[in-house]
Motif scaffolding. Structure first.
Motif, PDB file in Angstrom:
ATOM      1  N   LEU A  75       0.828  -1.208   0.000  1.00  0.00           N
ATOM      2  CA  LEU A  75       0.000   0.000   0.000  1.00  0.00           C
ATOM      3  C   LEU A  75       0.860   1.256   0.000  1.00  0.00           C
ATOM      4  N   VAL A  76       1.937   1.239   0.770  1.00  0.00           N
ATOM      5  CA  VAL A  76       2.848   2.392   0.807  1.00  0.00           C
ATOM      6  C   VAL A  76       3.493   2.608  -0.557  1.00  0.00           C
ATOM      7  N   LEU A  77       3.891   1.524  -1.228  1.00  0.00           N
ATOM      8  CA  LEU A  77       4.500   1.656  -2.554  1.00  0.00           C
ATOM      9  C   LEU A  77       3.504   2.230  -3.565  1.00  0.00           C
ATOM     10  N   GLN A  78       2.260   1.807  -3.494  1.00  0.00           N
ATOM     11  CA  GLN A  78       1.242   2.355  -4.391  1.00  0.00           C
ATOM     12  C   GLN A  78       1.054   3.849  -4.135  1.00  0.00           C
ATOM     13  N   GLU A  79       1.072   4.237  -2.873  1.00  0.00           N
ATOM     14  CA  GLU A  79       0.923   5.643  -2.507  1.00  0.00           C
ATOM     15  C   GLU A  79       2.106   6.472  -3.026  1.00  0.00           C
ATOM     16  N   VAL A  80       3.316   5.962  -2.854  1.00  0.00           N
ATOM     17  CA  VAL A  80       4.512   6.672  -3.329  1.00  0.00           C
ATOM     18  C   VAL A  80       4.491   6.789  -4.852  1.00  0.00           C
ATOM     19  N   ALA A  81       4.077   5.740  -5.537  1.00  0.00           N
ATOM     20  CA  ALA A  81       3.997   5.777  -7.002  1.00  0.00           C
ATOM     21  C   ALA A  81       3.001   6.839  -7.451  1.00  0.00           C
ATOM     22  N   ALA A  82       1.858   6.912  -6.790  1.00  0.00           N
ATOM     23  CA  ALA A  82       0.854   7.919  -7.151  1.00  0.00           C
ATOM     24  C   ALA A  82       1.381   9.330  -6.893  1.00  0.00           C
ATOM     25  N   GLU A  83       2.048   9.529  -5.753  1.00  0.00           N
ATOM     26  CA  GLU A  83       2.610  10.844  -5.434  1.00  0.00           C
ATOM     27  C   GLU A  83       3.693  11.238  -6.435  1.00  0.00           C
ATOM     28  N   THR A  84       4.505  10.272  -6.842  1.00  0.00           N
ATOM     29  CA  THR A  84       5.573  10.539  -7.800  1.00  0.00           C
ATOM     30  C   THR A  84       4.992  10.975  -9.144  1.00  0.00           C
ATOM     31  N   LYS A  85       3.970  10.274  -9.606  1.00  0.00           N
ATOM     32  CA  LYS A  85       3.357  10.622 -10.889  1.00  0.00           C
ATOM     33  C   LYS A  85       2.669  11.986 -10.823  1.00  0.00           C
TER      34      LYS A  85
END
Length: 102
Positions: free
Chosen positions: A38-48
């Motif tokens: 879940l944290v990785l998905q959140e970081v990916a969304a923030e990065t994009k």
């Protein structure tokens, strides 16, 4: 006869206890891996969203997230690779995504 029966009962009780302990430890590890994903998905969304396409290390909740970005030659495609680790270095989850950047 009685001693054999008593030892058998003790062995069964210890076996069941050991299995319960094993399931408890495995369940905790599964929960950690789920949270890390879940944290990785959140970081990916923030990065994009922010357009942060560079290598960096982020501390998010209890996890250390390493972000690596590669640009594919001759294209507008960026490869975003994320790894979630615990403080002791244990890798819990990986995330890789291909992003088209205009």
């Amino acid at each position: 006869m009685e001693a054999t029966l008593a030892l058998s009962i003790i062995a069964i009780v210890l076996s069941v206890g050991w299995m319960a302990f094993g399931n408890l430890v495995a369940g905790e590890q599964t929960t950690l891996k789920f949270r890390a994903n879940l944290v990785l998905q959140e970081v990916a969304a923030e990065t994009k969203l922010a357009g942060r396409y560079w290598d960096e290390t982020i501390t998010k909740t209890d996890f250390l997230v390493e972000q690596e970005v590669q640009v594919l030659e001759g294209s507008s495609v960026v490869v975003l690779a994320l790894v979630a680790k615990r403080a002791n270095g244990q890798v819990l989850a990986n995330w890789k995504e291909y992003i088209y950047v205009e």
